[in-house]
Scaffold this motif. Sequence first.
Motif, PDB file in Angstrom:
ATOM      1  N   ARG A 141       0.851  -1.187   0.000  1.00  0.00           N
ATOM      2  CA  ARG A 141       0.000   0.000   0.000  1.00  0.00           C
ATOM      3  C   ARG A 141       0.884   1.234   0.000  1.00  0.00           C
ATOM      4  NH1 ARG A 141       1.127   2.110   4.567  1.00  0.00           N
ATOM      5  NH2 ARG A 141       0.937   1.088   6.570  1.00  0.00           N
ATOM      6  N   PRO A 142       0.357   2.380  -0.426  1.00  0.00           N
ATOM      7  CA  PRO A 142       1.169   3.594  -0.399  1.00  0.00           C
ATOM      8  C   PRO A 142       1.712   3.862   1.006  1.00  0.00           C
ATOM      9  CG  PRO A 142      -0.794   3.967  -1.697  1.00  0.00           C
ATOM     10  CD  PRO A 142      -0.965   2.623  -1.030  1.00  0.00           C
ATOM     11  N   VAL A 143       2.913   4.414   1.036  1.00  0.00           N
ATOM     12  CA  VAL A 143       3.568   4.759   2.297  1.00  0.00           C
ATOM     13  C   VAL A 143       2.720   5.780   3.047  1.00  0.00           C
ATOM     14  CG1 VAL A 143       5.636   5.852   3.256  1.00  0.00           C
ATOM     15  CG2 VAL A 143       5.839   4.281   1.326  1.00  0.00           C
ATOM     16  N   ARG A 144       2.611   5.599   4.348  1.00  0.00           N
ATOM     17  CA  ARG A 144       1.907   6.586   5.180  1.00  0.00           C
ATOM     18  C   ARG A 144       2.678   6.786   6.483  1.00  0.00           C
ATOM     19  NH1 ARG A 144      -3.206   2.644   6.106  1.00  0.00           N
ATOM     20  NH2 ARG A 144      -2.406   1.601   7.952  1.00  0.00           N
ATOM     21  N   GLY A 145       2.281   7.820   7.220  1.00  0.00           N
ATOM     22  CA  GLY A 145       3.021   8.277   8.390  1.00  0.00           C
ATOM     23  C   GLY A 145       3.413   7.215   9.387  1.00  0.00           C
ATOM     24  N   ASP A 146       2.534   6.266   9.666  1.00  0.00           N
ATOM     25  CA  ASP A 146       2.863   5.276  10.691  1.00  0.00           C
ATOM     26  C   ASP A 146       3.874   4.224  10.219  1.00  0.00           C
ATOM     27  OD1 ASP A 146       0.919   4.149   9.034  1.00  0.00           O
ATOM     28  OD2 ASP A 146      -0.266   3.308  10.668  1.00  0.00           O
ATOM     29  N   ASP A 147       4.362   4.339   8.986  1.00  0.00           N
ATOM     30  CA  ASP A 147       5.426   3.453   8.492  1.00  0.00           C
ATOM     31  C   ASP A 147       6.818   3.987   8.830  1.00  0.00           C
ATOM     32  OD1 ASP A 147       3.380   2.003   7.277  1.00  0.00           O
ATOM     33  OD2 ASP A 147       3.679   2.950   5.316  1.00  0.00           O
ATOM     34  N   PHE A 148       6.895   5.221   9.336  1.00  0.00           N
ATOM     35  CA  PHE A 148       8.208   5.853   9.457  1.00  0.00           C
ATOM     36  C   PHE A 148       9.162   5.118  10.390  1.00  0.00           C
ATOM     37  CE2 PHE A 148      11.278   8.849  11.318  1.00  0.00           C
ATOM     38  CZ  PHE A 148      12.062   9.000  10.187  1.00  0.00           C
ATOM     39  N   GLU A 149       8.709   4.599  11.498  1.00  0.00           N
ATOM     40  CA  GLU A 149       9.644   3.925  12.420  1.00  0.00           C
ATOM     41  C   GLU A 149      10.322   2.741  11.735  1.00  0.00           C
ATOM     42  OE1 GLU A 149      10.848   5.127  15.179  1.00  0.00           O
ATOM     43  OE2 GLU A 149       9.486   6.833  14.990  1.00  0.00           O
ATOM     44  N   SER A 150       9.569   1.961  10.995  1.00  0.00           N
ATOM     45  CA  SER A 150      10.164   0.837  10.258  1.00  0.00           C
ATOM     46  C   SER A 150      11.097   1.342   9.173  1.00  0.00           C
ATOM     47  CB  SER A 150       9.063  -0.032   9.644  1.00  0.00           C
ATOM     48  OG  SER A 150       8.279  -0.615  10.657  1.00  0.00           O
ATOM     49  N   TRP A 151      10.685   2.397   8.466  1.00  0.00           N
ATOM     50  CA  TRP A 151      11.501   3.011   7.424  1.00  0.00           C
ATOM     51  C   TRP A 151      12.832   3.508   8.015  1.00  0.00           C
ATOM     52  CZ3 TRP A 151       9.926   4.505   2.241  1.00  0.00           C
ATOM     53  CH2 TRP A 151      10.815   5.350   1.585  1.00  0.00           C
ATOM     54  N   ALA A 152      12.767   4.197   9.143  1.00  0.00           N
ATOM     55  CA  ALA A 152      13.974   4.740   9.779  1.00  0.00           C
ATOM     56  C   ALA A 152      14.916   3.613  10.216  1.00  0.00           C
ATOM     57  CB  ALA A 152      13.599   5.617  10.968  1.00  0.00           C
TER      58      ALA A 152
END
Length: 184
Positions: free
Chosen positions: A16-27
């Motif tokens: 799914r498109p990236v959204r705000g609550d994905d940031f911790e995993s992204w970081a």
Amino acid sequence: MDLEGLKLETERLLLRPVRGDDFESWAAFCADPETMHFLGGVQPRAIAWRAFLSTVGAWHVQGFSFFSVFERATGDWVGRVGPWQPEGWPGTEVGYSLARHAWGKGYATEAAATCIDWAVDTLGWTDIIQTIDPANTGSQAVARRLGASLRGPGRLPPPYENQPTQIWGQTREQWQVNRLRLRR
């Protein structure tokens, strides 16, 4: 485009498109030296945030970008895969980058194939590339499984212009044959 409702699914993955609550995993992904080895190196949290926002913004400006990829069985974020074409990029790319804990499971091929289908069928792309460091044999293997062939050396826009890059790719017509082979 309804970004909230956009979801691509495979047997094992949800995209799914990236959204705000994905940031911790992204970081966490961007902080891992091994994961980031061929992606420009480790990014401090502030730089990872900027890259993350670029991805979110691309969805709103271009109508496409990396999807966040999740294991359906666990709900775990496993990476970012999808259509990508920043300013000055050498072509219409479907890129794939997975967190280290997701390597070796076939997820990159599975997610990228689904994204190539979406790019061809929804976005109307007629050519799909992958930009790969010549030493990144893992990414090259995924490109081969997808049916891409090595087109030769490439050049990325600044600030990556000095990073060694190969262009792998295939046309829409080649993909239509290759996707059938993948599904057997």
